[in-house]
Motif scaffolding. Structure first.
Motif, PDB file in Angstrom:
ATOM      1  N   CYS A  45       0.829  -1.210   0.000  1.00 41.83           N
ATOM      2  CA  CYS A  45       0.000   0.000   0.000  1.00 41.83           C
ATOM      3  C   CYS A  45       0.862   1.258   0.000  1.00 41.83           C
ATOM      4  N   VAL A  46       1.961   1.244   0.753  1.00 45.32           N
ATOM      5  CA  VAL A  46       2.875   2.385   0.767  1.00 45.32           C
ATOM      6  C   VAL A  46       3.452   2.611  -0.624  1.00 45.32           C
ATOM      7  N   VAL A  47       3.924   1.534  -1.254  1.00 41.69           N
ATOM      8  CA  VAL A  47       4.491   1.645  -2.604  1.00 41.69           C
ATOM      9  C   VAL A  47       3.433   2.155  -3.577  1.00 41.69           C
ATOM     10  N   ALA A  48       2.206   1.657  -3.445  1.00 42.55           N
ATOM     11  CA  ALA A  48       1.124   2.091  -4.339  1.00 42.55           C
ATOM     12  C   ALA A  48       0.824   3.572  -4.156  1.00 42.55           C
ATOM     13  N   SER A  49       0.873   4.066  -2.905  1.00 36.20           N
ATOM     14  CA  SER A  49       0.606   5.487  -2.670  1.00 36.20           C
ATOM     15  C   SER A  49       1.705   6.355  -3.266  1.00 36.20           C
ATOM     16  N   VAL A  50       2.944   5.899  -3.184  1.00 38.25           N
ATOM     17  CA  VAL A  50       4.056   6.635  -3.802  1.00 38.25           C
ATOM     18  C   VAL A  50       3.909   6.623  -5.320  1.00 38.25           C
TER      19      VAL A  50
END
Length: 202
Positions: A45-50
């Motif tokens: 999810c963090v990678v997707a938000s970035v």
């Protein structure tokens, strides 16, 4: 869950562990080192938000210093003034919907630790996961939707909020991951006087 902390032992629950509020950051670090499927989902999810933020920048005809400074600056301000309070408010509202008689909100700026608490209000596993996950789910949906109806600096500010909020949900994710490791027959409550969160297992 219609039990008080004093009734847990009589109903077959045994003390499992506790976390002092001042030690929550160490708890998070320990859980991150252990990993697990839910925490892998968190990092995804963090990678997707970035990636979503990068996509916003890629869409711009030209990326100027004013756009970057304004978008990220307004995003940070919006996170502190709007998104962070909204996150804790959703925790509080979820507690209320589950029947908690009173809610309090707390901030430890030194440790960057913010939380809503229902003092000595016992939650079972399903209720605890609902309280912990509600802000991530609702605000992620809201921020993603807002990106489709904005552009330019405002869109970048919203994308910045998405990154900051996703990253800031690490405490909720690690607590849910821990609760899932305790099995179905699990309950928890916060004790504000003792400054601890208690976990019980059946």
């Amino acid at each position: 869950m219609q039990l008080s902390p004093e009734q847990l032992s009589a109903n077959g629950y045994r003390f499992q562990s506790s976390i002092r509020f001042e030690s929550i950051n160490q708890f998070v670090q320990d859980r991150l080192q252990r990993g697990g499927a839910l925490l892998r989902l968190y990092w995804l999810c963090v990678v997707a938000s970035v990636f979503a933020m990068s996509h916003v920048l890629w869409k711009q005809d030209i990326v100027t210093l004013d756009l970057l400074a304004g978008g990220i600056g307004f995003g940070l301000a919006g996170f502190l003034v709007i998104v962070l309070p909204a996150h804790e408010a959703i925790h509080g509202i979820t507690y209320k919907l589950l029947g908690a008689p009173s809610i309090s909100f707390h901030a430890d700026w030194k440790r960057m630790f913010f939380f809503a608490a229902a003092d000595r209000f016992v939650l079972n596993r399903r209720e605890f996961i609902l309280v912990a996950a509600a802000p991530f789910i609702l605000l992620t949906i809201g921020l993603l939707a807002a990106q489709f109806f904005t552009n330019g600096m405002l869109q970048l500010a919203i994308a910045t909020n998405l990154v900051l909020h996703t990253g800031g949900c690490i405490g909720d994710f690690t607590l849910v991951a821990y609760s899932m490791s305790l099995g179905e027959k699990f309950c928890t409550y916060d004790d504000l006087q003792k400054q601890e969160t208690f976990f019980y297992q059946k």
